[in-house]
Motif scaffolding. Structure first.
Motif, PDB file in Angstrom:
ATOM      1  N   TYR A  29      69.994  45.866  42.825  1.00 30.58           N
ATOM      2  CA  TYR A  29      69.078  46.548  43.741  1.00 30.58           C
ATOM      3  C   TYR A  29      68.219  47.487  42.902  1.00 30.58           C
ATOM      4  CZ  TYR A  29      72.286  44.668  47.148  1.00 30.58           C
ATOM      5  OH  TYR A  29      73.057  43.804  47.893  1.00 30.58           O
ATOM      6  N   ALA A  82      66.988  52.058  38.547  1.00 30.78           N
ATOM      7  CA  ALA A  82      65.754  52.792  38.852  1.00 30.78           C
ATOM      8  C   ALA A  82      64.878  52.867  37.608  1.00 30.78           C
ATOM      9  CB  ALA A  82      66.072  54.201  39.347  1.00 30.78           C
ATOM     10  N   THR A 107      70.694  57.094  40.533  1.00 25.01           N
ATOM     11  CA  THR A 107      71.363  55.829  40.851  1.00 25.01           C
ATOM     12  C   THR A 107      72.815  56.069  41.265  1.00 25.01           C
ATOM     13  OG1 THR A 107      71.868  55.449  38.502  1.00 25.01           O
ATOM     14  CG2 THR A 107      69.860  54.439  39.380  1.00 25.01           C
ATOM     15  N   GLU A 131      72.732  57.235  44.881  1.00 24.31           N
ATOM     16  CA  GLU A 131      72.516  56.084  45.764  1.00 24.31           C
ATOM     17  C   GLU A 131      73.801  55.266  45.898  1.00 24.31           C
ATOM     18  OE1 GLU A 131      70.801  53.030  48.134  1.00 24.31           O
ATOM     19  OE2 GLU A 131      70.340  55.157  47.817  1.00 24.31           O
ATOM     20  N   PHE A 185      64.918  50.155  42.246  1.00 22.67           N
ATOM     21  CA  PHE A 185      64.050  51.190  42.811  1.00 22.67           C
ATOM     22  C   PHE A 185      63.060  51.622  41.736  1.00 22.67           C
ATOM     23  CE2 PHE A 185      68.052  51.344  45.021  1.00 22.67           C
ATOM     24  CZ  PHE A 185      67.728  51.581  46.343  1.00 22.67           C
ATOM     25  N   GLU A 186      61.829  51.831  42.119  1.00 19.44           N
ATOM     26  CA  GLU A 186      60.870  52.389  41.173  1.00 19.44           C
ATOM     27  C   GLU A 186      61.205  53.853  40.894  1.00 19.44           C
ATOM     28  OE1 GLU A 186      58.479  50.939  39.302  1.00 19.44           O
ATOM     29  OE2 GLU A 186      59.517  49.160  40.056  1.00 19.44           O
ATOM     30  N   ILE A 203      63.971  57.111  42.350  1.00 18.78           N
ATOM     31  CA  ILE A 203      65.089  57.494  43.207  1.00 18.78           C
ATOM     32  C   ILE A 203      65.618  58.833  42.712  1.00 18.78           C
ATOM     33  CG2 ILE A 203      66.973  56.471  41.871  1.00 18.78           C
ATOM     34  CD1 ILE A 203      68.061  55.333  44.511  1.00 18.78           C
TER      35      ILE A 203
END
Length: 255
Positions: A19, A47, A27, A30, A21-22, A24
């Motif tokens: 998964y 990320a 990590t 998350e 993310f540009e 966040i």
């Protein structure tokens, strides 16, 4: 990018879903959110940059675009005894990654899991756990300096680009690390013996005099060995041994 190596006898290959993310907060944060929702099957969280990256002891982790910020989230039915092995497995996965692009680098691991080259930090690892029993989960976060070596980490730092003398493909390095981590984790789940022996090959300061900060106190002695649970065995000046399970090691007279 330099030639990729293999771990054991089989080519490395990552298998967990990813998964991305540009941007966040973190990590690991998350991963903890996902775990709180009951979603902690094997997965990678990645990320490009973090706004609130964290290291050990809640230290801020610089997160410029061009470096690696990733967390492995997974359940661990083997319990805390297996969870204690994960920081060492993660550190070895970073060592494998460093050597895949810079085979001659004198890479070392400062107990328990700071990966350094010539006393300059190339990676930081933060392992967090939650839940209990068959719902114990682990979030193993790793930052690797690929393009940039931050200057605000409290010690010297280096990067894989610098060590390899080339501009590396970030995705290739990330894929390699993920593969190496999954392989090292599989090794650690079986027994700590192999991980322990491999880790000791790269142990920074072994058989040298070190200072270990334990809470607000410092203990000096010779870093003698790694216990079967990952604790550090320190030989004190009076000849007795102290077993340390949480602390921070510094080489005497060096950073």
């Amino acid at each position: 990018m330099g030639q990729l190596c293999c771990f054991g006898t089989s080519p490395l290959s990552a298998s967990w879903p990813l998964y991305r993310f540009e941007e966040i907060d973190s990590t690991n944060t998350e991963a903890k959110r996902r775990a709180a929702e009951g979603s902690f099957n094997n997965q990678w969280i990645v990320a490009s940059t973090q706004t609130a990256g964290r290291g050990r002891q809640d230290r801020a982790w610089s997160s410029p675009v061009g470096n690696i910020f990733t967390t492995a989230l997974f359940a661990e039915p083997g319990g805390i005894s297996v969870a204690l092995r994960v920081p060492f497995a993660a550190a070895l996965a970073v060592v494998d990654t460093v050597l895949s692009v810079a085979p001659a680098a004198p890479v070392r691991v400062k107990w328990p899991n700071d990966v350094r080259v010539d006393h300059q930090k190339v990676s930081g690892i933060l392992v967090e756990t939650g839940g209990a029993g068959d719902r114990l989960w682990i979030a193993a976060g790793t930052g690797i300096n690929v393009a940039y070596a931050p200057d605000n980490v409290g010690q010297g730092a280096t990067s894989l680009n610098r060590l390899s003398a080339q501009v590396l493909d970030l995705k290739e390095v990330l894929d390699f690390y993920h593969s190496a981590f999954e392989a090292r984790l599989a090794q650690a789940k079986v027994t700590f013996d192999g991980v322990r022996k491999d880790w000791l090959k790269y142990a920074e300061g072994r058989n040298e005099k070190v200072s270990v900060r334990v809470g607000d106190t410092y203990e000096e002695g010779v870093f003698e060995d790694l216990e079967q649970d990952g604790a550090l065995r320190l030989r004190l000046p009076d000849g007795s041994a102290r077993i340390i399970r949480a602390g921070e090691v510094n080489l005497i007279g060096r950073a």
